[in-house]
Design an enzyme around this catalytic site. Sequence first.
Site, mmCIF file in Angstrom:
data_model
loop_
_atom_site.group_PDB
_atom_site.id
_atom_site.type_symbol
_atom_site.label_atom_id
_atom_site.label_comp_id
_atom_site.label_asym_id
_atom_site.label_seq_id
_atom_site.Cartn_x
_atom_site.Cartn_y
_atom_site.Cartn_z
ATOM 1 N N LYS A 127 2.873 -39.145 1.719
ATOM 2 C CA LYS A 127 3.099 -37.706 1.409
ATOM 3 C C LYS A 127 1.693 -36.909 1.286
ATOM 4 C CE LYS A 127 7.692 -37.404 0.253
ATOM 5 N NZ LYS A 127 8.770 -37.180 -0.902
ATOM 6 N N ARG A 162 11.256 -45.130 -2.702
ATOM 7 C CA ARG A 162 11.309 -44.899 -1.512
ATOM 8 C C ARG A 162 9.977 -45.183 -0.577
ATOM 9 N NH1 ARG A 162 11.563 -41.081 2.258
ATOM 10 N NH2 ARG A 162 13.241 -40.859 3.719
HETATM 11 N N1 HH2 Z 1 11.371 -37.485 0.652
HETATM 12 C C1 HH2 Z 1 11.682 -37.603 2.102
HETATM 13 C C2 HH2 Z 1 12.950 -37.634 2.640
HETATM 14 N N2 HH2 Z 1 14.000 -38.112 1.889
HETATM 15 N N3 HH2 Z 1 14.540 -38.690 -0.288
HETATM 16 C C3 HH2 Z 1 14.352 -38.974 -1.595
HETATM 17 N N4 HH2 Z 1 15.426 -38.900 -2.406
HETATM 18 N N5 HH2 Z 1 13.111 -38.765 -2.094
HETATM 19 C C4 HH2 Z 1 12.074 -38.303 -1.513
HETATM 20 O O1 HH2 Z 1 11.128 -38.065 -1.955
HETATM 21 C C5 HH2 Z 1 12.372 -37.926 0.033
HETATM 22 C C6 HH2 Z 1 13.648 -38.211 0.439
HETATM 23 C C7 HH2 Z 1 10.637 -37.016 3.267
HETATM 24 O O2 HH2 Z 1 10.031 -38.385 3.770
HETATM 25 P P1 HH2 Z 1 10.416 -38.653 5.115
HETATM 26 O O3 HH2 Z 1 11.533 -39.216 5.365
HETATM 27 O O4 HH2 Z 1 9.225 -39.801 5.290
HETATM 28 O O5 HH2 Z 1 9.792 -37.717 6.163
HETATM 29 P P2 HH2 Z 1 10.670 -36.657 7.036
HETATM 30 O O6 HH2 Z 1 11.499 -35.888 6.113
HETATM 31 O O7 HH2 Z 1 9.680 -35.869 7.958
HETATM 32 O O8 HH2 Z 1 11.717 -37.409 7.701
#
Ligand code: HH2
Length: 293
Positions: A232, A266
């Site tokens: 992040k 995660r």
């Molecule tokens: N962070 C992201 C997405 N979903 N769900 C939970 N429970 N906790 C988190 O911290 C969280 C989440 C964001 O990360 P990522 O999926 O890698 O990116 P993007 O939203 O751009 O797909």
Amino acid sequence: MATRTVLRPARQWLTRGRIWPLESRPLLMGVLNVTPDSFSDGGQFAAPRDAIAHAERMIAEGADLIDVGGESTRPGAAPVDAEEEILRIRPVVEALAESGIPFSIDTAKSAVARVALEAGALVVNDVTAGRSDPDLPRLAAEHGAGYIAMHMRGEPRTMQDAPEYRDVVAEVAEELEAWAEAIEAAGVARDAIAIDPGIGFGKTLEHNLQLLGHVDQILTLGRPVAVGCSRKSFIGRLTGAEADERVPGTIAAHLFAWGRGAQILRVHDVAAARQSLTVWQAIAEGRGGTGDE
Ligand code: HH2
């Protein structure tokens, strides 16, 4: 903050009849974004064949379940409609189910969750904690699914516009508890609801650091606690590293959160997470050996 009862940390998480013990080691959720625009892996796993191969790799590296997402929630991301999200996730969730790989669905839309739950998703991972689609908790309840209620202020398009808190840890805990209670009232079992402080969602660098440093306060709500720091931007803010160079910072953040009691992590980089946790845990449990290994 009003006084509230301090509970013992949750010992288990219940998802569709499956009981995940939380005391011995953290659960690892491997991130599988089937999106063109996710902030760190957008476009890499858009083809179902690549997505499934990546899921299998993450399971082999030590992931407990795979978190499938068809919409980016990165700051500034444009919303995607349910039809498009379903087109992205359907072949992947169906193939995961066929391979017997446990998975969750990262969505805030009940139409999308329905497809995944019918295929066999164990968990609904809802970054809006049941607030954007009131049918979502009810649907999860009908399937006996687990639920992750994540904290966010505002919505991805605007959430980083000067977020403000009086006391970020107390307010996030208070809001998460209220939202988790609403999810429970919709029929999801208490043991099935995990809460997540939502690192990077409507928070400044300082807010993220405060939350990670005080995961133990969130744990006193007595619910399973999930945390996602993987690659992040707060790690980039601290170190200058680009998204694909943030594995060491991710490990440090997750080890700290685990040390403070976080139970579900995660992660994108499963092998690195599992190795770091195995070593940390062996030392913490005093299995240091004789020194001649
Ligand atoms: N962070 C992201 C997405 N979903 N769900 C939970 N429970 N906790 C988190 O911290 C969280 C989440 C964001 O990360 P990522 O999926 O890698 O990116 P993007 O939203 O751009 O797909």
